[in-house]
Design an enzyme around this catalytic site. Structure first.
Site, PDB file in Angstrom:
ATOM      1  N   CYS A   1       0.126   6.888 -14.665  1.00 58.58           N
ATOM      2  CA  CYS A   1      -0.397   7.343 -15.958  1.00 58.58           C
ATOM      3  C   CYS A   1      -0.538   8.871 -15.928  1.00 58.58           C
ATOM      4  O   CYS A   1      -0.298   9.500 -14.903  1.00 58.58           O
ATOM      5  CB  CYS A   1      -1.756   6.679 -16.210  1.00 58.58           C
ATOM      6  SG  CYS A   1      -3.081   7.317 -15.155  1.00 58.58           S
TER       7      CYS A   1
ATOM      8  N   GLU B   1      -3.617   5.093  -7.124  1.00 53.76           N
ATOM      9  CA  GLU B   1      -3.021   6.350  -6.669  1.00 53.76           C
ATOM     10  C   GLU B   1      -4.088   7.361  -6.269  1.00 53.76           C
ATOM     11  O   GLU B   1      -3.990   8.011  -5.221  1.00 53.76           O
ATOM     12  CB  GLU B   1      -2.149   6.981  -7.769  1.00 53.76           C
ATOM     13  CG  GLU B   1      -1.016   6.116  -8.248  1.00 53.76           C
ATOM     14  CD  GLU B   1      -1.341   5.304  -9.495  1.00 53.76           C
ATOM     15  OE1 GLU B   1      -0.470   5.224 -10.380  1.00 53.76           O
ATOM     16  OE2 GLU B   1      -2.454   4.757  -9.584  1.00 53.76           O
TER      17      GLU B   1
END
Length: 173
Positions: A92, A64
Site C-alpha cells: 500500500c 512490511e
C-alpha cells in the site's frame, strides 16, 4: 536449508516463507499478508512478520512495516540497502513509502492489489524518479497462491460465500 541462488526459485523460496506468515495472520483473524526481509548477499532471513493491525490496534502494523522494523533493529541501522523484501500482497502507499525510506535493495511481491497497490497498480512509488531512492522489484511471484489465501480468508469471513459483511457501526469519537 539455505535458499537457492538468485533466480526464480529463490523468489519462490522467500514467497513461501511470506505465505507461511500470511497464514499465521489469518489464524489470528488478521488480513493474511506476510513479509520476509532477507540479505541479498546470502539469502539469510533477517525478519518475518504478518499483519497485526487488529490484534495490536495499530493502523501501521502491516506485515512490511513490522518486518522492516525488526530487520533494522537486528542490523542496528535503518538503511536496508543490502536487503530484499518479499511480501504476499502489493504494498500500500504507507508500506511502499516505508520500503523506499528503508532503502530496501529489492522487492518481490505476489498478488497485485487493485484497491491500494502502490508499486505497480495505482502508483509507482518504488520507482518514483523524484525520490532519492528507487529499487528493483518483481511481481507475480506465486500470485495465484497469494491471492487464494486472501480469497479464502474473506470468503470465510462472509460465511463461505453468503452475503457480504454488514457495515459495522462507527464508534463514537
Amino acid at each position: 536449508m539455505p535458499p537457492p541462488p538468485p533466480g526464480p526459485e529463490r523468489d519462490e523460496y522467500f514467497m513461501r516463507l511470506a505465505l507461511d506468515e500470511a497464514r499465521r495472520a489469518a489464524e489470528l483473524g488478521e488480513v493474511p499478508v506476510g513479509a520476509v526481509v532477507y540479505r541479498l548477499e546470502d539469502g539469510q532471513v533477517m525478519a518475518t512478520a504478518h499483519n497485526l493491525r487488529e490484534n495490536d490496534a495499530d493502523p501501521t502494523a502491516h506485515a512490511e512495516v513490522i518486518a522492516l522494523r525488526e530487520a533494522a533493529r537486528q542490523r542496528g541501522v535503518w538503511r536496508l540497502e543490502t536487503c530484499g523484501l518479499a511480501v504476499t500482497l502489493e504494498p500500500c502507499p504507507m508500506c511502499a513509502g516505508a520500503i523506499v525510506n528503508a532503502r530496501i535493495g529489492e522487492l518481490i511481491y505476489g498478488a497485485a492489489d487493485p484497491k491500494m497497490g502502490c508499486v505497480d497498480t495505482l502508483h509507482h512509488l518504488c520507482a518514483e524518479p523524484r525520490f532519492n531512492h528507487r529499487l528493483t522489484h518483481r511481481s507475480g511471484i506465486l500470485a495465484d497462491e497469494c491471492s487464494q489465501v486472501l480469497k479464502d480468508f474473506f470468503a470465510a469471513r462472509r460465511g463461505k460465500g453468503s452475503a457480504p459483511d454488514k457495515p459495522r457501526p462507527r464508534p463514537a469519537d
